[in-house]
Design a protein around this motif. Structure first.
Motif, mmCIF file in Angstrom:
data_model
loop_
_atom_site.group_PDB
_atom_site.id
_atom_site.type_symbol
_atom_site.label_atom_id
_atom_site.label_comp_id
_atom_site.label_asym_id
_atom_site.label_seq_id
_atom_site.Cartn_x
_atom_site.Cartn_y
_atom_site.Cartn_z
ATOM 1 N N LEU A 155 0.898 -1.346 -0.213
ATOM 2 C CA LEU A 155 0.138 0.264 -0.562
ATOM 3 C C LEU A 155 0.840 0.899 -0.132
ATOM 4 N N ARG A 158 2.077 2.386 -3.226
ATOM 5 C CA ARG A 158 1.512 2.835 -4.533
ATOM 6 C C ARG A 158 1.554 3.862 -3.410
ATOM 7 N N LEU A 159 1.033 4.241 -2.494
ATOM 8 C CA LEU A 159 0.578 5.906 -2.003
ATOM 9 C C LEU A 159 2.033 6.626 -2.336
ATOM 10 N N VAL A 202 -8.503 -4.440 -0.123
ATOM 11 C CA VAL A 202 -8.124 -3.381 -1.514
ATOM 12 C C VAL A 202 -7.140 -3.504 -1.901
ATOM 13 N N CYS A 203 -6.393 -3.032 -2.086
ATOM 14 C CA CYS A 203 -5.433 -2.848 -2.385
ATOM 15 C C CYS A 203 -3.898 -4.215 -2.212
ATOM 16 N N PRO A 208 -6.102 -4.722 -7.659
ATOM 17 C CA PRO A 208 -6.475 -3.723 -7.169
ATOM 18 C C PRO A 208 -7.759 -3.551 -7.244
ATOM 19 N N CYS A 210 -9.392 -0.431 -6.771
ATOM 20 C CA CYS A 210 -8.971 0.827 -6.511
ATOM 21 C C CYS A 210 -10.692 1.270 -6.392
ATOM 22 N N CYS A 213 -10.961 1.955 -2.664
ATOM 23 C CA CYS A 213 -10.576 2.815 -2.524
ATOM 24 C C CYS A 213 -10.242 3.911 -2.034
ATOM 25 N N ARG A 216 -8.040 6.727 -2.683
ATOM 26 C CA ARG A 216 -7.748 6.498 -4.527
ATOM 27 C C ARG A 216 -7.709 7.951 -4.782
ATOM 28 N N CYS A 219 -3.475 8.870 -4.867
ATOM 29 C CA CYS A 219 -2.821 7.907 -4.966
ATOM 30 C C CYS A 219 -2.595 8.179 -6.060
ATOM 31 N N PHE A 222 -2.158 4.706 -8.631
ATOM 32 C CA PHE A 222 -4.355 4.696 -9.854
ATOM 33 C C PHE A 222 -4.149 5.699 -11.022
ATOM 34 N N GLN A 227 -0.945 0.139 -11.854
ATOM 35 C CA GLN A 227 -0.362 -1.048 -10.622
ATOM 36 C C GLN A 227 0.222 -2.330 -10.653
HETATM 37 FE FE1 SF4 Z 1 -4.305 0.771 -3.841
HETATM 38 FE FE2 SF4 Z 1 -5.184 1.424 -5.625
HETATM 39 FE FE3 SF4 Z 1 -5.883 2.333 -3.380
HETATM 40 FE FE4 SF4 Z 1 -3.908 3.137 -4.831
HETATM 41 S S1 SF4 Z 1 -6.175 3.242 -5.682
HETATM 42 S S2 SF4 Z 1 -4.176 2.641 -2.728
HETATM 43 S S3 SF4 Z 1 -3.520 1.253 -5.883
HETATM 44 S S4 SF4 Z 1 -5.878 0.096 -3.896
#
Ligand code: SF4
Length: 367
Positions: A155, A158-159, A202-203, A208, A210, A213, A216, A219, A222, A227
């Motif tokens: 997570l 990705r963030l 979720v992630c 994932p 998204c 989320c 999102r 992110c 995203f 991803q």
């Molecule tokens: Fe993960 Fe998607 Fe949420 Fe980004 S938007 S943190 S890739 S689930």
């Protein structure tokens, strides 16, 4: 130039906004798990150790059984290690149970049986690393401690749009720094649990969700549809192949077993006599006779009972299990070897392949 997390993530109002979104998602969507209904540090510790390398669905029953038998850290410390291993049987990675038993004893000696609340004191216990100490401190005591484990690692990557190998030293430093900056002063336990749950549900590693989320809009992964590339894929694990042989040496209603010694793969558990042979080597009669002589066994000709293929850490093991009937000679108990009646096989902690062999012995006997 070395990459560092973007400073914007640490801007307090943005972080507060993310925390609110996370908390409201967590309250609506999180799973109803038993260790989330307590702030007893002992129960949280048990759950955290069990959840290492093991799926949530598998852990739930073990968690209840373990706490029923060892409701406090003092009960765990006073129990015999063999019994603790018996309650751990089937969960694998038995070192975890041995270290918990050692840690419980340390808590009794150094903290009068009261689970410590100080991060450094928790970190000093056997089998507890930075993640577990942070989880206990934040979940049980709501201390502002960061966490980083498999789900949050993915997570955070990705963030942060972190494209490096997440396991590298530089990445770990950056990820921990992100976690330190992200954890709030209050409600850290809830935010940490929400982060783990979001990573788990979720992630996810592939595809994932998204659209579900709560983070999102914050992110960058995203936003740029990265991803599938973040986190960077790790090199596939390289396995070593081993070929082993186990003997079910039996005599009337008894079978020979051995306790695995300190430093062995299944230290403290019981197994059938087992040894390694060269990969794919055939055991002809002559070689069998030599091996039996080496172990001092006088037995009738062996017959193949079963072949088990299983994995242990970095090893892929082919285990050929032979029945050998005890022929003559004294049935002395030598060292860590012992004769058990078939029905006593239920009473000792066996590792998973030994348990499969035991089940096969008991089922054929019942036929
Ligand atoms: Fe993960 Fe998607 Fe949420 Fe980004 S938007 S943190 S890739 S689930």
């Amino acid at each position: 130039m070395k990459k560092t997390p973007s400073a914007e993530w640490f801007e307090p109002s943005l972080r507060g906004h993310m925390h609110r979104k996370l908390r409201s998602w967590f309250r609506m969507r999180s799973r109803d798990l038993p260790w989330r209904k307590t702030n007893d540090p002992y129960a949280i510790w048990v759950s955290e150790i069990m959840l290492q390398q093991t799926q949530v669905a598998t852990v739930i029953d073990y968690f209840f059984r373990f706490l029923h038998r060892f409701p406090t850290v003092v009960d765990l410390a006073q129990a015999h290690l063999q019994e603790v291993l018996k309650y751990w049987e089937g969960l694998g990675y038995y070192r975890r149970a041995r270290q918990m038993h050692a840690a419980a004893n340390q808590i009794v000696i150094e903290h009068a049986g009261k689970f410590p609340s100080d991060f450094d004191q928790i970190l000093a216990l056997p089998g507890i690393g930075r993640y577990t100490a942070g989880a206990i401190c934040s979940f049980a005591y709501d201390q502002s401690q960061p966490i980083l484990e498999a789900n949050t690692q993915r997570l955070y990557c990705r963030l942060m749009k972190w494209e490096e190998d997440p396991k590298s030293g530089q990445s770990q430093k950056a990820l921990w720094r992100f976690a330190e900056e992200f954890v709030p002063a209050k409600n850290a336990g809830e935010i940490n649990q929400a982060l783990m749950e979001l990573g788990s549900l979720v992630c996810t590693p592939s595809q994932p969700k998204c659209d579900q989320c709560p983070l999102r809009t914050f992110c960058p992964t995203f936003a740029q549809n990265l991803q599938a590339n973040i986190p960077k894929a790790l090199k596939p694990k390289e396995f070593e192949h081993l070929h082993e042989v186990a003997w079910v040496v039996w005599d009337h209603d008894q079978v020979l077993v051995r306790e695995c010694l300190t430093g062995e793969r299944w230290e403290g558990l019981w197994d059938f006599p087992r040894f390694a042979i060269e990969a794919d080597q055939q055991l002809d009669e002559e070689r069998f006779a030599l091996l039996l002589k080496r172990f001092g066994l006088k037995v009738q000709a062996p017959t193949l009972r079963m072949r088990i293929k299983h994995g242990v850490t970095k090893y892929k093991i082919t285990l050929d299990c032979f029945d050998v009937q005890w022929k003559d000679g004294p049935q002395a108990i030598i060292g860590n070897y012992r004769w058990l009646r078939f029905d006593q096989l239920h009473e000792v902690p066996l590792h998973s392949t030994a348990r499969r062999i035991a089940k096969s012995i008991l089922s054929r006997r019942d036929d």
